[in-house]
Motif scaffolding. Structure first.
Motif, PDB file in Angstrom:
ATOM      1  N   VAL A  19     -34.338  30.873  73.121  1.00 31.19           N
ATOM      2  CA  VAL A  19     -34.604  31.399  74.465  1.00 31.19           C
ATOM      3  C   VAL A  19     -34.981  30.263  75.409  1.00 31.19           C
ATOM      4  O   VAL A  19     -34.555  30.243  76.579  1.00 31.19           O
ATOM      5  N   LYS A  20     -35.741  29.298  74.923  1.00 28.28           N
ATOM      6  CA  LYS A  20     -36.056  28.111  75.729  1.00 28.28           C
ATOM      7  C   LYS A  20     -34.775  27.412  76.166  1.00 28.28           C
ATOM      8  O   LYS A  20     -34.608  27.024  77.333  1.00 28.28           O
ATOM      9  N   ASN A  21     -33.858  27.234  75.213  1.00 30.29           N
ATOM     10  CA  ASN A  21     -32.598  26.559  75.527  1.00 30.29           C
ATOM     11  C   ASN A  21     -31.809  27.327  76.582  1.00 30.29           C
ATOM     12  O   ASN A  21     -31.216  26.729  77.479  1.00 30.29           O
ATOM     13  N   TYR A  22     -31.799  28.656  76.457  1.00 27.94           N
ATOM     14  CA  TYR A  22     -31.068  29.480  77.415  1.00 27.94           C
ATOM     15  C   TYR A  22     -31.663  29.319  78.813  1.00 27.94           C
ATOM     16  O   TYR A  22     -30.940  29.098  79.795  1.00 27.94           O
ATOM     17  N   LEU A  23     -32.975  29.444  78.914  1.00 28.26           N
ATOM     18  CA  LEU A  23     -33.622  29.383  80.219  1.00 28.26           C
ATOM     19  C   LEU A  23     -33.506  27.988  80.836  1.00 28.26           C
ATOM     20  O   LEU A  23     -33.190  27.842  82.025  1.00 28.26           O
ATOM     21  N   ARG A  24     -33.727  26.959  80.035  1.00 34.29           N
ATOM     22  CA  ARG A  24     -33.756  25.604  80.576  1.00 34.29           C
ATOM     23  C   ARG A  24     -32.356  25.044  80.836  1.00 34.29           C
ATOM     24  O   ARG A  24     -32.207  24.028  81.524  1.00 34.29           O
ATOM     25  N   SER A  25     -31.346  25.722  80.282  1.00 34.06           N
ATOM     26  CA  SER A  25     -29.961  25.363  80.627  1.00 34.06           C
ATOM     27  C   SER A  25     -29.441  26.247  81.746  1.00 34.06           C
ATOM     28  O   SER A  25     -28.259  26.198  82.079  1.00 34.06           O
ATOM     29  N   TYR A  26     -30.330  27.071  82.288  1.00 33.26           N
ATOM     30  CA  TYR A  26     -30.008  28.007  83.368  1.00 33.26           C
ATOM     31  C   TYR A  26     -28.842  28.926  82.998  1.00 33.26           C
ATOM     32  O   TYR A  26     -27.940  29.164  83.775  1.00 33.26           O
ATOM     33  N   GLY A  27     -28.942  29.446  81.763  1.00 30.30           N
ATOM     34  CA  GLY A  27     -28.004  30.474  81.333  1.00 30.30           C
ATOM     35  C   GLY A  27     -26.736  29.974  80.691  1.00 30.30           C
ATOM     36  O   GLY A  27     -25.850  30.776  80.357  1.00 30.30           O
ATOM     37  N   ILE A  28     -26.634  28.675  80.462  1.00 32.32           N
ATOM     38  CA  ILE A  28     -25.407  28.128  79.854  1.00 32.32           C
ATOM     39  C   ILE A  28     -25.436  28.304  78.340  1.00 32.32           C
ATOM     40  O   ILE A  28     -24.457  28.728  77.724  1.00 32.32           O
ATOM     41  N   ASP A  29     -26.562  27.984  77.717  1.00 29.69           N
ATOM     42  CA  ASP A  29     -26.691  28.047  76.249  1.00 29.69           C
ATOM     43  C   ASP A  29     -27.122  29.459  75.844  1.00 29.69           C
ATOM     44  O   ASP A  29     -28.308  29.748  75.714  1.00 29.69           O
ATOM     45  N   ASN A  30     -26.147  30.321  75.618  1.00 27.67           N
ATOM     46  CA  ASN A  30     -26.424  31.741  75.356  1.00 27.67           C
ATOM     47  C   ASN A  30     -26.187  32.047  73.878  1.00 27.67           C
ATOM     48  O   ASN A  30     -25.061  32.324  73.456  1.00 27.67           O
ATOM     49  N   PHE A  31     -27.271  32.011  73.097  1.00 26.92           N
ATOM     50  CA  PHE A  31     -27.176  32.276  71.649  1.00 26.92           C
ATOM     51  C   PHE A  31     -26.606  33.672  71.381  1.00 26.92           C
ATOM     52  O   PHE A  31     -26.924  34.643  72.071  1.00 26.92           O
ATOM     53  N   GLU A  32     -25.772  33.763  70.332  1.00 25.41           N
ATOM     54  CA  GLU A  32     -25.222  35.054  69.908  1.00 25.41           C
ATOM     55  C   GLU A  32     -25.369  35.181  68.401  1.00 25.41           C
ATOM     56  O   GLU A  32     -25.086  34.231  67.651  1.00 25.41           O
ATOM     57  N   ASP A  33     -25.847  36.362  67.920  1.00 21.85           N
ATOM     58  CA  ASP A  33     -26.045  36.527  66.480  1.00 21.85           C
ATOM     59  C   ASP A  33     -24.755  36.951  65.786  1.00 21.85           C
ATOM     60  O   ASP A  33     -23.692  37.086  66.428  1.00 21.85           O
ATOM     61  N   SER A  34     -24.843  37.166  64.473  1.00 19.82           N
ATOM     62  CA  SER A  34     -23.653  37.471  63.678  1.00 19.82           C
ATOM     63  C   SER A  34     -23.014  38.809  64.014  1.00 19.82           C
ATOM     64  O   SER A  34     -21.873  39.070  63.653  1.00 19.82           O
ATOM     65  N   TYR A  35     -23.760  39.678  64.687  1.00 25.81           N
ATOM     66  CA  TYR A  35     -23.238  40.990  65.056  1.00 25.81           C
ATOM     67  C   TYR A  35     -22.781  41.044  66.518  1.00 25.81           C
ATOM     68  O   TYR A  35     -22.419  42.100  67.019  1.00 25.81           O
ATOM     69  N   GLY A  36     -22.821  39.895  67.192  1.00 24.45           N
ATOM     70  CA  GLY A  36     -22.325  39.842  68.560  1.00 24.45           C
ATOM     71  C   GLY A  36     -23.354  40.073  69.644  1.00 24.45           C
ATOM     72  O   GLY A  36     -23.023  40.040  70.834  1.00 24.45           O
ATOM     73  N   ALA A  37     -24.613  40.320  69.280  1.00 25.04           N
ATOM     74  CA  ALA A  37     -25.671  40.498  70.284  1.00 25.04           C
ATOM     75  C   ALA A  37     -26.118  39.126  70.768  1.00 25.04           C
ATOM     76  O   ALA A  37     -26.291  38.204  69.968  1.00 25.04           O
ATOM     77  N   ASN A  38     -26.303  38.978  72.081  1.00 28.08           N
ATOM     78  CA  ASN A  38     -26.708  37.672  72.605  1.00 28.08           C
ATOM     79  C   ASN A  38     -27.952  37.771  73.472  1.00 28.08           C
ATOM     80  O   ASN A  38     -28.443  38.853  73.771  1.00 28.08           O
ATOM     81  N   ILE A  39     -28.449  36.601  73.857  1.00 29.33           N
ATOM     82  CA  ILE A  39     -29.693  36.526  74.629  1.00 29.33           C
ATOM     83  C   ILE A  39     -29.569  37.265  75.949  1.00 29.33           C
ATOM     84  O   ILE A  39     -30.469  38.029  76.329  1.00 29.33           O
ATOM     85  N   GLU A  40     -28.475  37.077  76.656  1.00 31.32           N
ATOM     86  CA  GLU A  40     -28.311  37.730  77.958  1.00 31.32           C
ATOM     87  C   GLU A  40     -28.348  39.252  77.840  1.00 31.32           C
ATOM     88  O   GLU A  40     -28.929  39.933  78.684  1.00 31.32           O
ATOM     89  N   TYR A  41     -27.720  39.772  76.782  1.00 27.36           N
ATOM     90  CA  TYR A  41     -27.724  41.226  76.576  1.00 27.36           C
ATOM     91  C   TYR A  41     -29.146  41.742  76.410  1.00 27.36           C
ATOM     92  O   TYR A  41     -29.535  42.757  77.006  1.00 27.36           O
ATOM     93  N   TYR A  42     -29.954  41.046  75.599  1.00 28.58           N
ATOM     94  CA  TYR A  42     -31.339  41.465  75.366  1.00 28.58           C
ATOM     95  C   TYR A  42     -32.192  41.271  76.625  1.00 28.58           C
ATOM     96  O   TYR A  42     -33.067  42.081  76.922  1.00 28.58           O
ATOM     97  N   MET A  43     -31.948  40.210  77.358  1.00 33.48           N
ATOM     98  CA  MET A  43     -32.677  39.979  78.614  1.00 33.48           C
ATOM     99  C   MET A  43     -32.477  41.148  79.575  1.00 33.48           C
ATOM    100  O   MET A  43     -33.416  41.591  80.232  1.00 33.48           O
ATOM    101  N   LYS A  44     -31.244  41.624  79.643  1.00 32.05           N
ATOM    102  CA  LYS A  44     -30.921  42.708  80.573  1.00 32.05           C
ATOM    103  C   LYS A  44     -31.373  44.057  80.032  1.00 32.05           C
ATOM    104  O   LYS A  44     -31.992  44.859  80.754  1.00 32.05           O
ATOM    105  N   LYS A  45     -31.092  44.338  78.759  1.00 32.19           N
ATOM    106  CA  LYS A  45     -31.381  45.657  78.180  1.00 32.19           C
ATOM    107  C   LYS A  45     -32.873  45.948  78.138  1.00 32.19           C
ATOM    108  O   LYS A  45     -33.310  47.090  78.345  1.00 32.19           O
ATOM    109  N   PHE A  46     -33.693  44.929  77.887  1.00 30.83           N
ATOM    110  CA  PHE A  46     -35.130  45.148  77.715  1.00 30.83           C
ATOM    111  C   PHE A  46     -35.944  44.584  78.894  1.00 30.83           C
ATOM    112  O   PHE A  46     -37.090  44.203  78.741  1.00 30.83           O
ATOM    113  N   SER A  47     -35.316  44.594  80.048  1.00 34.35           N
ATOM    114  CA  SER A  47     -35.959  44.104  81.254  1.00 34.35           C
ATOM    115  C   SER A  47     -36.993  45.096  81.790  1.00 34.35           C
ATOM    116  O   SER A  47     -36.813  46.307  81.724  1.00 34.35           O
ATOM    117  N   GLY A  48     -38.086  44.566  82.312  1.00 35.13           N
ATOM    118  CA  GLY A  48     -39.019  45.370  83.098  1.00 35.13           C
ATOM    119  C   GLY A  48     -40.026  46.209  82.352  1.00 35.13           C
ATOM    120  O   GLY A  48     -40.699  47.047  82.949  1.00 35.13           O
TER     121      GLY A  48
END
Length: 219
Positions: A175-204
């Motif tokens: 998550v540090k890498n994602y934020l500090r790369s300003y969204g370029i380094d977007n980790f994705e797990d073996s099932y296809g879920a990625n950081i951006e998806y979780y950031m959006k789905k569990f926002s607020g």
């Protein structure tokens, strides 16, 4: 007809007299004479056939009934648990991740759990593990939370709960890498879920009750 009317009048007069005597008398009534001792008090009420049997019951008996939790912390963890395992404490996925929140064995060691079998059989421990891991992630990401919450990356509003959910998926370092790369380094797990998806789905969600704790342990 007249006889019937006369009977009703007589009954009414009698009742009035009895009531008058009762209220005007100073004599106390001994209620001990009126007892239900020895009486059969088991009654059966017949079913109202206008009400269907399942009117107040869930049609799917295996489906848990849950309250509306909104954006509370409990709502956050239950929503995340549903995404991870559909809320099943006893499931192990194909990659060996365990329980309701799908913990890996190495992550469990970081929060003091060295017996995965016991962990899988103990729902209370799983709940403690989720809180401890979230506290630890919040400490690791404390500066990033301060610097990025409220900003947008790739059109996604960054919130604390989104950061913590993404850390649960990918680890705080990713998550540090994602934020500090300003969204370029977007980790994705073996099932296809990625950081951006979780950031959006569990926002607020409100995760303010979670205190940042470097040494948080479940045990």
């Amino acid at each position: 007809m007249r006889k019937s009317i006369a009977s009703y009048l007589m009954l009414t007069v009698t009742i009035c007299i009895l009531l008058f005597v009762s209220f005007s008398s100073n004599e106390k009534i001994d209620l001990s004479k009126y007892s239900t001792a020895g009486l059969e008090l088991n009654y059966t009420v017949s079913q109202d056939h206008s009400i269907k049997d399942d009117a107040l019951a869930s049609k799917d008996l295996n489906k848990p009934i849950t309250p509306i939790l909104g954006k509370s912390f409990v709502g956050f963890k239950e929503a995340l648990a549903f995404k991870e395992s559909r809320g099943d404490y006893f499931v192990v996925n194909t990659l060996g991740y365990l329980g309701k929140y799908q913990f890996g064995a190495e992550t469990l060691k970081l929060i003091g759990i060295h017996n995965p079998s016991l962990f899988l059989k103990t729902p209370e421990l799983q709940e403690k593990a989720f809180v401890a891991n979230t506290q630890r992630n919040k400490w690791i990401l404390r500066r990033d939370i301060k610097n990025f919450v409220g900003k947008k990356l790739n059109g996604i509003l960054i919130t604390e709960s989104g950061i913590l959910a993404a850390a649960h998926l990918a680890g705080a370092g990713s998550v540090k890498n994602y934020l500090r790369s300003y969204g370029i380094d977007n980790f994705e797990d073996s099932y296809g879920a990625n950081i951006e998806y979780y950031m959006k789905k569990f926002s607020g969600y409100d995760t303010s009750s979670i205190t940042a704790n470097k040494r948080a342990k479940a045990i």
